[in-house]
Write an enzyme that holds these catalytic residues in place. Structure first.
Site, PDB file in Angstrom:
ATOM      1  N   LYS A 199       0.841  -1.200   0.000  1.00 44.48           N
ATOM      2  CA  LYS A 199       0.000   0.000   0.000  1.00 44.48           C
ATOM      3  C   LYS A 199       0.878   1.252   0.000  1.00 44.48           C
ATOM      4  O   LYS A 199       1.563   1.536   0.970  1.00 44.48           O
ATOM      5  CB  LYS A 199      -0.932   0.061   1.207  1.00 44.48           C
ATOM      6  CG  LYS A 199      -1.983   1.152   0.966  1.00 44.48           C
ATOM      7  CD  LYS A 199      -2.582   1.752   2.205  1.00 44.48           C
ATOM      8  CE  LYS A 199      -1.827   2.874   2.840  1.00 44.48           C
ATOM      9  NZ  LYS A 199      -1.846   4.177   2.150  1.00 44.48           N
ATOM     10  N   SER A 252       5.373   6.776  10.334  1.00 45.82           N
ATOM     11  CA  SER A 252       5.570   7.467  11.604  1.00 45.82           C
ATOM     12  C   SER A 252       5.595   6.475  12.769  1.00 45.82           C
ATOM     13  O   SER A 252       5.038   5.375  12.684  1.00 45.82           O
ATOM     14  CB  SER A 252       4.429   8.468  11.819  1.00 45.82           C
ATOM     15  OG  SER A 252       3.201   7.780  11.841  1.00 45.82           O
ATOM     16  N   CYS A 307      13.440  10.574   6.951  1.00 48.05           N
ATOM     17  CA  CYS A 307      13.396  10.008   8.299  1.00 48.05           C
ATOM     18  C   CYS A 307      14.743  10.164   8.991  1.00 48.05           C
ATOM     19  O   CYS A 307      14.816  10.335  10.189  1.00 48.05           O
ATOM     20  CB  CYS A 307      12.986   8.549   8.238  1.00 48.05           C
ATOM     21  SG  CYS A 307      13.935   7.624   7.041  1.00 48.05           S
TER      22      CYS A 307
END
Ligand code: NAP
Ligand code: MG
Length: 505
Positions: A199, A252, A307
Site C-alpha cells: 500500500k 511514523s 526520516c
C-alpha cells in the site's frame, strides 16, 4: 484546487502550465488497484485525488482500496505463491529482479518527473531516488542465491536448517521517497521468495502504480499487488490481515505502534522503519565550509522530509559562529522553486497538511524562545503562493526539552545547540525517543570513532550524510524501529527458519 491559469503571477502560471504539460506526459493512465496482474476499480467504486503540491492541481484520481480489495489482493498473492512463485528457483528470481532494475533505469527520466510532480521533490533528487530504486533490485538480485542453509551431524541424527519464505507479506510505505521505499520493500520480499501486497501513501501513489505497470510482464501475475488507499482503510486491512504472514511498515512512530499492536492479534512478524530526530555533531577541528555543506544537506535534502534528516545540530563553541554564518549564507544561496527545474534545491512539501504541521512547530519554536537565524515561515513570493513551500529554517536558543527539539518536524527546520563539554553534549544528543541515525563531522579519527559509538542510533555517518550503500544495514534504535533494510540481513526478515531433525536409525 486552482484551475484558473490567469490567477497569480505570470511566473506561477508558467509553472502551472509546465506541470500540466509534464503531467500529460508522465502521469500513468492506469490508476486503479493492481491485483493479480491487472488494473481495476475498487470494489466500492470509490476514488481519491492525488494532488501536485507545487500547483495545488489534481494529478489523477486513484482507486480507493478498502478491506474487500485487500482481501482480493491477499488471495491473489497466495494463489500466485502456491501456483507459480514458490516454484521459481533463486536463479530465476534473480533474473526477474535484474529485469525490474533494468526497466526502472530505462524509465529514469519519466519516473523522476512523475515523482517530482506527485511529491514535490526536486527532479535532480528524484533521479537519485530512481537510481537507488534500481540499485535495490540489483543488490537483492546479487544476494538472492546466498541461501546455503546449515547442516549438522549429531550422533545418529542429521540436522538441516533451511529458510523458507513466509508466502504472502504486507507492506505499507510513506510519501517521502515513494518509489525508493516501494523498492526497499519489494526487492527483498521478492528475493526471499514471497508474494506481496503493497500500500503506497495516499499523497503519492503514482510511482508505485507505474512501477507495477512497467513490470507487469516481467513479474508473474499476483506476485506483486499494489492497493492504493487511505491508511485507516487499505493500510490497516493490509497490516491486520489474518493471511498476511509478515508485515513491513515504514512511516511514523505513532502509526508503527498501532501496526505492531494489530500484528499481535495474529502473532505476525513485523519490521518497522519509523521516525527520527537525528543529531549531527560538529567538532572544533573541522573545515568550516565542508561542515556547512554537510550540515545543510543533512537537514535540507528532500525538503527535510527524510526520516534520517540531521535535524539537531550540536556544534562546538569554537566553530559555532563561523559555521552558523556559513549556514545562513548557504540558506540564502538556495534556490527555492519549481521542483521540475534542474536547478531547484528546495521544492514544496508534499501537502498543505504537512505545511500546516511544520508551521505549528515554527510557532511553538517562537513561543518557546527560539531565535530564527534563517527562515521561520513560508516564502514571501507570489510565484510560490500556490505551492506547499516552507522556508529553510535555522533556529537557535531552544531548550533541548522543547517540543520542536524533541519531535520529528519532517520539514526543513534545523534546531541548533552549541557545546563545549563532550559528555554533556552527548547526553543531550541521545536525549530523544528516536535513534535512527546520526552524523559526526571531524577529521580526528579517535573523536569520530568515540562519537559514532556513543550516539544511540542505528546508522552513523562520519563526514558524509544521507548516502546509503546497499549491503550496509539501515534501521533504527529505540523508537525508530525494528529490523534492518538494505542488507543481506533484510532477507532474514522475509523468511522463516525451519529445522529438519532427521533420525538416521
Ligand atoms: P504515516 O502517517 O505513518 O503513514 C505511513 C503509511 O502508513 C501511509 O501509507 C499511511 O497511509 C499508512 N497508514 C496510516 N495509518 C495506518 C494504519 N492505521 N494502519 C496501517 N497503515 C496506516 O507516515 P507519513 O506521515 O506518511 O510519513 C512520514 C513518516 O515516515 C515520518 O515519521 C518518517 O520519519 C517516517 N519514515 C521513516 C523511514 C525509515 O526508513 N525509518 C523512511 C521514510 C519515512 P496514508 O497515506 O493514507 O496516511
Ligand atoms: Mg499519506
Amino acid at each position: 484546487m486552482s484551475t484558473d491559469s490567469d490567477s497569480g503571477s505570470d511566473e506561477a502560471s508558467a509553472v502551472r502550465q509546465r506541470h500540466r504539460d509534464a503531467a500529460d506526459e508522465v502521469v500513468p493512465e492506469q490508476t486503479g488497484l493492481f491485483i493479480d496482474g491487472e488494473f481495476g476499480a475498487a470494489a466500492g467504486g470509490e476514488t481519491f485525488d492525488t494532488v501536485d503540491p507545487t500547483t495545488g492541481e489534481v494529478l489523477a484520481s486513484v482507486a480507493r482500496g478498502r478491506e474487500a480489495d485487500v482481501d482480493r489482493a491477499v488471495e491473489a498473492a497466495w494463489t500466485a505463491f502456491e501456483e507459480t512463485w514458490s516454484d521459481y528457483s533463486a536463479g530465476r528470481r534473480q533474473r526477474v529482479l535484474t529485469a525490474i532494475a533494468d526497466t526502472i533505469e530505462e524509465h529514469t527520466d519519466e519516473l523522476a518527473r512523475l515523482e517530482s510532480l506527485d511529491n514535490g521533490k526536486p527532479v535532480s533528487e528524484a533521479k537519485i531516488d530512481v537510481r537507488g530504486a534500481a540499485e535495490q533490485f540489483r543488490y537483492f538480485a546479487g544476494v538472492v542465491r546466498e541461501n546455503p542453509g546449515e547442516t549438522m551431524n549429531a550422533g545418529s541424527r542429521y540436522g538441516q536448517v533451511i529458510t523458507e519464505p513466509y508466502g504472502v507479506v504486507g507492506q505499507v510505505i510513506p510519501w517521502n521517497f515513494p518509489l525508493l521505499m516501494a523498492s526497499w520493500k519489494l526487492a527483498p520480499a521478492l528475493a526471499a521468495g514471497n508474494c506481496t501486497v503493497l500500500k503506497p501513501a495516499e499523497q503519492t501513489p503514482l510511482s508505485a502504480l507505474r512501477l507495477a505497470e512497467l513490470v507487469g510482464d516481467t513479474v508473474p501475475d499476483g506476485v506483486v499487488n499494489v492497493v492504493p488507499g487511505y491508511g485507516e482503510e487499505a493500510g490497516a486491512a493490509v497490516t491486520g490481515h489474518p493471511d498476511v504472514r509478515k508485515v513491513a511498515f515504514t512511516g511514523s512512530t505513532a502509526v508503527g505502534k498501532q501496526v505492531m499492536k494489530s500484528a499481535a492479534d495474529t502473532v505476525t512478524d513485523v519490521t518497522l522503519e519509523l521516525g527520527g530526530k537525528s543529531p549531527v555533531v560538529v567538532f572544533p577541528d573541522v573545515d568550516v565550509s565542508t561542515a556547512v555543506r554537510l550540515v545543510s544537506s543533512a537537514i535540507f535534502y528532500n525538503t527535510g522530509e527524510c526520516c534520517e534528516a540531521g535535524s539537531r545540530l550540536f556544534v562546538h563553541d569554537d566553530v559555532a559562529d563561523d559555521l552558523l554564518e556559513g549556514l545562513v549564507a548557504a540558506v540564502d544561496d538556495m534556490t527555492i522553486g519549481d521542483p521540475l527545474d534542474e536547478d531547484t534545491d528546495l521544492g514544496p512539501k508534499v501537502s498543505r497538511e504537512q505545511v500546516d504541521r511544520t508551521m505549528e512547530y515554527l510557532d511553538a519554536a517562537r513561543e518557546e524562545g527560539g531565535e530564527f537565524l534563517a527562515g521561520g515561515g513560508q516564502p514571501d513570493d507570489e510565484a510560490l503562493a500556490e505551492g506547499c513551500y516552507v522556508e529553510p529554517t535555522l533556529v537557535e536558543g531552544l531548550d533541548h526539552d522543547s517540543t520542536p527539539a524533541q519531535e520529528e518536524i519532517f520539514g526543513p527546520v534545523l534546531t541548533v545547540f552549541r557545546w563545549d563539554d563532550y559528555d554533556e553534549m552527548m547526553e543531550l544528543a541521545n536525549d530523544v525517543d528516536y535513534g535512527l541515525a546520526g552524523g559526526v563531522i571531524t577529521d580526528d579519527i579517535t573523536k569520530a570513532n568515540r562519537a559514532a559509538r556513543d550516539i544511540e542510533a542505528g546508522y552513523i555517518w562520519v563526514n558524509s550524510y544521507h548516502d546509503l550503500v546497499p549491503g550496509l544495514p539501515f534501521g533504527g534504535y529505540k523508537q525508530s524501529g525494528i529490523g534492518r533494510e538494505l542488507s543481506a540481513e533484510t532477507l532474514d526478515h522475509y523468511r522463516q527458519t525451519k529445522t529438519i531433525n532427521l533420525s538416521l536409525r
